[in-house]
Design a protein around this motif. Structure first.
Motif, short mmCIF file in Angstrom:
data_model
loop_
_atom_site.label_atom_id
_atom_site.label_comp_id
_atom_site.label_asym_id
_atom_site.label_seq_id
_atom_site.Cartn_x
_atom_site.Cartn_y
_atom_site.Cartn_z
N LEU A 1 9.65 40.19 47.54
CA LEU A 1 9.76 38.65 47.53
C LEU A 1 11.13 38.49 47.36
CD1 LEU A 1 6.82 37.29 45.36
CD2 LEU A 1 7.05 37.14 47.84
N GLU A 2 11.81 38.98 46.53
CA GLU A 2 13.20 38.60 46.31
C GLU A 2 13.92 38.83 47.45
OE1 GLU A 2 14.76 37.56 43.65
OE2 GLU A 2 13.01 37.33 42.39
N LEU B 1 13.01 38.51 50.61
CA LEU B 1 12.54 37.36 51.48
C LEU B 1 13.42 36.31 51.30
CD1 LEU B 1 8.83 37.91 52.03
CD2 LEU B 1 10.66 38.08 53.87
N LEU B 2 13.44 36.03 49.90
CA LEU B 2 14.04 34.68 49.31
C LEU B 2 15.48 34.44 49.63
CD1 LEU B 2 12.27 34.05 45.89
CD2 LEU B 2 12.12 32.58 47.97
N GLU C 1 16.17 33.91 53.46
CA GLU C 1 15.72 32.44 53.51
C GLU C 1 16.91 31.64 53.35
OE1 GLU C 1 12.36 30.41 51.60
OE2 GLU C 1 11.31 31.56 52.82
N ARG D 1 22.83 28.40 58.93
CA ARG D 1 22.51 27.46 59.94
C ARG D 1 23.28 25.98 59.47
NH1 ARG D 1 17.64 29.25 59.73
NH2 ARG D 1 16.84 27.84 58.18
N GLU E 1 26.89 18.19 75.46
CA GLU E 1 25.36 17.99 75.75
C GLU E 1 24.98 19.65 76.14
OE1 GLU E 1 21.90 16.18 75.43
OE2 GLU E 1 23.88 15.61 74.89
N LYS F 1 24.90 22.08 73.70
CA LYS F 1 24.00 21.91 72.72
C LYS F 1 22.71 22.81 73.36
CE LYS F 1 24.60 17.86 69.91
NZ LYS F 1 24.14 16.22 70.12
N GLN F 2 22.66 22.60 74.56
CA GLN F 2 21.48 23.16 75.07
C GLN F 2 21.47 24.62 75.24
OE1 GLN F 2 20.02 21.44 78.66
NE2 GLN F 2 19.13 19.72 77.44
N LYS G 1 21.57 28.81 71.65
CA LYS G 1 21.11 30.21 71.60
C LYS G 1 19.77 29.93 72.48
CE LYS G 1 21.49 31.11 67.36
NZ LYS G 1 20.83 30.92 66.05
N ALA H 1 16.55 30.76 73.98
CA ALA H 1 15.75 31.80 73.81
C ALA H 1 15.48 32.50 75.15
CB ALA H 1 14.40 31.35 73.14
N PHE I 1 11.38 37.31 74.74
CA PHE I 1 9.91 37.01 74.24
C PHE I 1 10.13 37.95 72.67
CE2 PHE I 1 8.73 35.73 78.43
CZ PHE I 1 8.07 34.43 77.92
N SER I 2 9.06 37.72 71.99
CA SER I 2 9.01 38.56 70.75
C SER I 2 8.81 40.19 71.20
CB SER I 2 7.85 38.01 69.80
OG SER I 2 6.63 38.14 70.61
N ILE J 1 10.97 41.22 75.98
CA ILE J 1 11.07 41.20 77.25
C ILE J 1 11.55 39.82 77.61
CG2 ILE J 1 9.85 41.19 79.48
CD1 ILE J 1 7.72 43.06 78.02
N MET K 1 12.86 36.67 79.01
CA MET K 1 11.79 35.37 79.67
C MET K 1 12.13 35.20 81.10
SD MET K 1 11.86 32.28 77.34
CE MET K 1 10.57 32.31 75.93
#
Lengths: 309, 760
Positions: A147-148, A150-151, A154, A161, A213, A216-217, A220, A222, A225-226, A229, A231
């Motif tokens: 847990l620690e 993970l925190l 986070e 960010r 603009e 911004k687009q 990063k 994506a 895919f998780s 592979i 996209m």
């Protein structure tokens, strides 16, 4: 919550919103002012069950059901002693049995069953497992550690960010300011008419805007895919073409030593090479060493390069 | 007609076919061949359902080993019935053409409420009551009691089904809900359990989304569906919200109070049983020590309580010792409950992640993560052991236990928001704990993982690429089809200004502006004068609609409108709304026409069609953005940005535009239909909004129809309506937007068809 009140002075939360209820080890409630009044001397008996209590043990009641407050209090105390971790057990079943035992103790203590015997049991346990208790005091359980972690992740993520967006904004602001300054400079020195310069500036500004603009687009994009592979990639349905080739054949390595042939390892003894070599002690042999090995290597060494090439 | 789709013989039950249907089938065939997932967008009213059905059925017949089952998911019961009717047509055509006896079994499945034939149970009004009552008659231990004590009532239909129904398979054929009921009555079998049993070997199953997406239900109903099934989600533009709703939990003070009573009942039952029948508890205890594997062998009727996405590790591991005995577990639940109560007693909003919550709960009441994870399963086992018949009462404690399991299982994709009061009433304390899912892919992941082909299709799926991103899957085909038209029967117009040149927009700053409201009123007034029959107007929210209508009344606009047409209003009450709808249709039938004022995202905007004269014009007042101040939405947007790199604005616009497209799409339900689509907000003219409309609407949006004033709109509308009112015969369509078999096979038509599908 509003209907909760002090059993002694009958004040309720509804009539006195700032009412503070307190609870002691026996699990019975009293309001703060009653506690002040009854326990002026620092100790006394519970109004409801006559248990001797200390004033310093009164806590603010967190839960609606004072029994839960009591149980949590007891549980914390018990868990301080019974702090074995999952790793201290060989099997999961043993650990589960242990957990159940702890639960039993807490249950008994909260519901006043067998209190004496349970307390004895706890003391016994404490005496028996002193070092383990001491050792585990500082250790978190595995779950707690997870847990620690993970925190922490986070926190770091959000921090990063925040910084990124901040930097991005700063950069944009700077670019805009620069653009403005450039216009002023040009207006000052250039000989072109102001209208042209303004038009140029407007053009540049809009360009900058579109650039931002665009940035911004594709901050990063994506594109994965998780599953890992890419996209937008269409799957080709053609089966993978098979490559027909001759199979690899192993050929033993062959090299010239420029010397007489070295006898094989198992023939060394028979040929008398081992006569003057120290025999291997049992300690040596434990690791797989035999006297033949060293001798063989030494003979190899000695023989190679004897003949001139 | 018989079609040759890429080498596959497809029977199509109509004499004519739309070119886009042919193209759609081609794409679908490719998807099935690749055994992958697909996203297909085709305008509503162009025969999606029949194309889907005829191709997949043909595929099943041709390759019975490759595709064993079709699972067709739709949203509502009427839609399910519609699908079954289409299927019946198709199957009739098959028997007529091939002269062979039909060996296909297709059936619809719905809740007990729609399928029950037990005279007492089926008379109950609410679904939950029916489920609870049914369970109290069919649970395995009730039936065991019935053996020793014949006065214990059981359901004779279920008994009959259980005795013989399983051996004799249901005869091949097409069964909708009524057919199933009839069949059940004839045989004396329970239709619900019959259907649930029969879906295992049926060729086609038609049911609602929830049977596949809601983990609680899917675990029971759809668990054993074969891997080689094709799953179709029709009208899937809202699928992400369905996924999210099925995983989210809201807990209020009332839930906790009810839960408290539940826990007390449990405690009392346990102490009673302990005195009378301690062996039972001991037996359960032994089972839990062994592990859950055994406990997992639940009988069909004990299905009422189940676990939201049981993580595998739970099934393999034994229940932790701290909640193994019944008393300890009840104590555990009590502590958890009190903790939640304490958390709800706050005065400011709290938002935290699952790990933060777990840490806090450990500090406050010493609850570890592991027992929490087993909570739902443990409760299920306890309820079964205690043989509590009326299960409906225990919904509260079940909900809490689900929450416990979810919060301790997933550390990502969920957020916990505790609000002390509603935003609208900040003085009244009404604390709610929202445990909201932000990642729709969690709920749908098992579906994509298990089935070989999953098709997501709808009339409005633009932009196509966002769906694979938010649902996290990899489609092999993504395509959008346009409507081929013999005449331009849709006329999208973007009205940006009033006659006084004041911009028309529902932007927050100007929405209360007097001029904007007046202009909206004038637009509706002018349209009511020129449009024959029905007009449907959509607002962005109920509150906004109320405000506007009130001020129209004050300004006298409403009176003027009523000179032209009657006005009906959708309200939040379902009964009132359906009444208004009925009267609206009656008014349209009378020839004078009417106006229906309704709300985007409301009942009318989803699932109610305004065919032909019921909707000759749709006016969308404003852009239907969601309420952006909601914390749940904010959390979701943040998550989308971090995880999927979808920017907030992009998602909000996407969401608004799909609802706008849904609303205006209500008017066009076929190629002979026609209608005006008026977007009354100047923001629609911007490229980012316009680009997110479905392609079949975008195509007809020319530069001449952007940013119009009201009188320009009236001019264009008049012209369009007059053109459309000319007689329109089938011959006009033939060869262009409607094809016979010969026309279909011609060389240049095939070339044209290839252009219809636009790969994303």
């Amino acid at each position: 919550m509003d209907d909760q009140g002090c059993p002694r002075c009958k004040t309720t939360k509804y009539r006195n919103p700032s009412l503070k209820l307190m609870v002691n080890v026996c699990g019975h409630t009293l309001c703060e002012s009653c506690v002040e009044m009854l326990f002026v001397r620092g100790s006394g008996n519970c109004v409801q069950c006559n248990t001797p209590l200390r004033k310093s043990n009164f806590r603010v009641q967190l839960f609606e059901d004072p029994a839960i407050d009591k149980e949590v209090e007891i549980r914390k105390k018990v868990l301080k002693i019974y702090n074995k971790r999952e790793l201290d057990f060989y099997t999961l079943k043993e650990y589960n049995d242990y957990l159940e035992q702890v639960e039993d103790i807490v249950f008994n203590l909260t519901n006043n069953l067998d209190v004496e015997r349970t307390k004895q049991m706890m003391e016994q346990y404490q005496r028996d497992n002193k070092d383990i208790i001491q050792k585990n005091k500082a250790k978190l359980t595995r779950e707690q550690e997870e847990l620690e972690e993970l925190l922490l992740q986070e926190q770091q993520g959000s921090e990063q960010r925040r910084l990124e967006t901040l930097q991005e904004e700063q950069r944009q602001l700077q670019a805009k300011r620069k653009n403005k300054q450039a216009l002023l400079d040009e207006l000052e020195i250039s000989k072109l008419p102001a209208a042209v310069l303004l038009a140029q500036h407007k053009d540049r500004a809009s360009q900058l805007e579109t650039q931002i603009e665009k940035q911004k687009q594709n901050v990063k994009p994506a594109n994965i895919f998780s599953t890992g592979i890419m996209m937008g990639q269409t799957v080709s349905l053609v089966s993978v073409s098979r490559v027909e080739e001759v199979l690899y054949v192993y050929q033993p390595l062959c090299f010239d030593t420029y010397g007489p042939p070295v006898p094989e390892l198992d023939q060394l003894g028979r040929l008398g090479y081992l006569n003057h070599v120290r025999t291997a002690s049992p300690q040596d042999q434990a690791g797989g060493y035999t006297s033949g090995l060293a001798c063989h290597r030494a003979v190899q060494d000695a023989f190679s390069g004897l003949f001139p090439s | 007609m018989k079609l040759n789709i890429d080498g596959l013989l497809v029977y199509f039950p109509y004499d004519y076919i739309y070119p886009e249907q042919y193209s759609y089938m081609l794409e679908l065939k490719r998807t099935l061949d690749a055994k992958g997932h697909g996203v297909l967008e085709m305008p509503s009213g162009t025969g999606k359902t029949i194309s889907l059905l005829s191709l997949i059925v043909a595929y099943q017949k041709a390759y019975p080993l490759e595709v064993t089952k079709l699972v067709y998911c739709s949203r509502t019961v009427p839609e399910i019935e519609k699908v079954v009717e289409e299927l019946r047509k198709l199957m009739d055509y098959y028997t007529k053409q091939t002269k062979a006896k039909n060996d296909f079994l297709a059936l619809a499945l719905s809740s007990r409420k729609n399928l029950c034939i037990h005279p007492e149970v089926s008379s109950l009004r609410f679904g939950k009551e029916v489920d609870g009552k049914c369970h109290s008659l069919t649970a395995s231990y009730i039936r065991a009691q019935h053996h020793s004590n014949p006065s214990q009532p059981v359901c004779q239909f279920f008994e009959e089904f259980d005795a013989v129904g399983r051996q004799v398979p249901i005869a091949p054929g097409i069964y909708n809900l009524d057919d199933l009921k009839d069949f059940g009555r004839r045989k004396g079998w329970c239709p619900y359990f019959l259907a649930r049993y029969a879906i295992l070997h049926a060729n086609i199953v038609v049911y609602s989304y929830h049977y596949l997406l809601d983990p609680k239900i899917a675990d029971l109903v759809s668990k054993e569906l074969a891997k080689k099934s094709v799953v179709v989600f029709d009208e899937a533009h809202n699928i992400d919200n369905v996924c999210i709703d099925s995983m989210s939990v809201n807990i209020t003070r009332r839930t906790l109070d009810r839960c408290q009573t539940n826990v007390e009942t449990l405690q009392n039952t346990i102490s009673r049983i302990k005195e009378t029948d301690a062996a039972k508890l001991r037996e359960e205890y032994r089972r839990l020590v062994e592990g859950l594997k055994e406990a997992n062998v639940a009988r069909e009727t004990d299905m009422y309580l189940s676990n939201p996405v049981l993580p595998d590790e739970i099934l393999q591991e034994a229940v932790p010792g701290s909640i193994r005995t019944a008393e300890h577990f009840v104590g555990f639940m009590k502590r958890f409950l009190e903790y939640l109560k304490a958390r709800l007693r706050i005065h400011h909003v709290v938002q935290e992640s699952a790990p933060q919550f777990l840490k806090d709960i450990y500090e406050k009441v010493c609850i570890d993560r592991k027992p929490l994870r087993f909570c739902a399963e443990r409760l299920r086992s306890l309820l079964r052991t205690l043989e509590i018949a009326d299960i409906a009462d225990f919904s509260a404690v079940t909900l809490i236990s689900h929450f416990a399991t979810l919060v301790s299982t997933y550390s990502k994709g969920f957020t916990i928001i505790i609000e002390p009061f509603e935003d609208r009433t900040p003085t009244i304390a009404n604390p709610v704990l929202h445990f909201s899912c932000m990642d729709p892919s969690i709920a749908i992941k098992p579906v994509f993982g298990r089935f070989q082909s999953v098709i997501i299709t709808s009339g409005t799926l633009s932009p196509l690429d966002i769906y694979p991103r938010i649902l996290d899957f990899r489609p092999v085909t993504m395509a959008s089809f346009t409507m081929t038209l013999a005449r331009t029967c849709l006329c999208p117009l973007i009205v940006g200004r009033g006659n006084d040149q004041v911009a028309m927009t529902s932007k927050f700053e100007t929405r209360e502006d007097f001029a904007v409201i007046r202009n909206y009123g004038n637009l509706l007034l002018e349209m009511s004068a020129i449009v024959p029959d029905g007009i449907v107007a959509f607002f962005t929210s109920y509150i906004y609609m109320e405000n506007i209508v009130a001020s129209w009344y004050e300004q006298g606009i409403l009176e003027n409108i009523q000179r032209n047409k009657l006005i009906f209003i959708e309200t939040q009450d379902a009964a009132e709304t359906s009444m208004a709808l009925e009267k609206y249709q009656e008014a349209c039938e009378n020839g004078r026409g009417a106006i229906l004022l309704s709300v985007a995202r409301g009942k009318v905007s989803e699932g109610i069609d305004f065919v032909h004269h019921y909707g000759r014009a749709v006016i969308m007042f404003g852009v239907p953005y969601v309420y952006t101040q909601s914390r749940i939405l904010k959390a979701r947007l943040e998550y989308l940005r971090d995880q999927f790199q979808i920017r907030e604005n992009d998602f909000l616009t996407f969401d608004a535009m799909r609802h706008a497209a849904q609303c205006v799409g209500r008017a066009i339900r076929g190629k002979t239909d026609y209608g005006l689509m008026i977007f009354a907000d100047k923001r629609y003219a911007r490229a980012d909004k316009r680009g997110k409309l479905p392609r079949w609407i975008q195509e007809h949006l020319t530069d001449g129809s952007l940013n119009l004033t009201i009188d320009e709109t009236v001019q264009l509308g008049k012209h369009f309506l007059r053109q459309m009112a000319q007689p329109f015969r089938r011959e006009d369509q033939l060869g262009l937007s409607l094809l016979t078999l010969e026309q279909l096979q011609s060389e240049d038509m095939l070339k044209k068809i290839a252009q219809i599908a636009q790969q994303a």
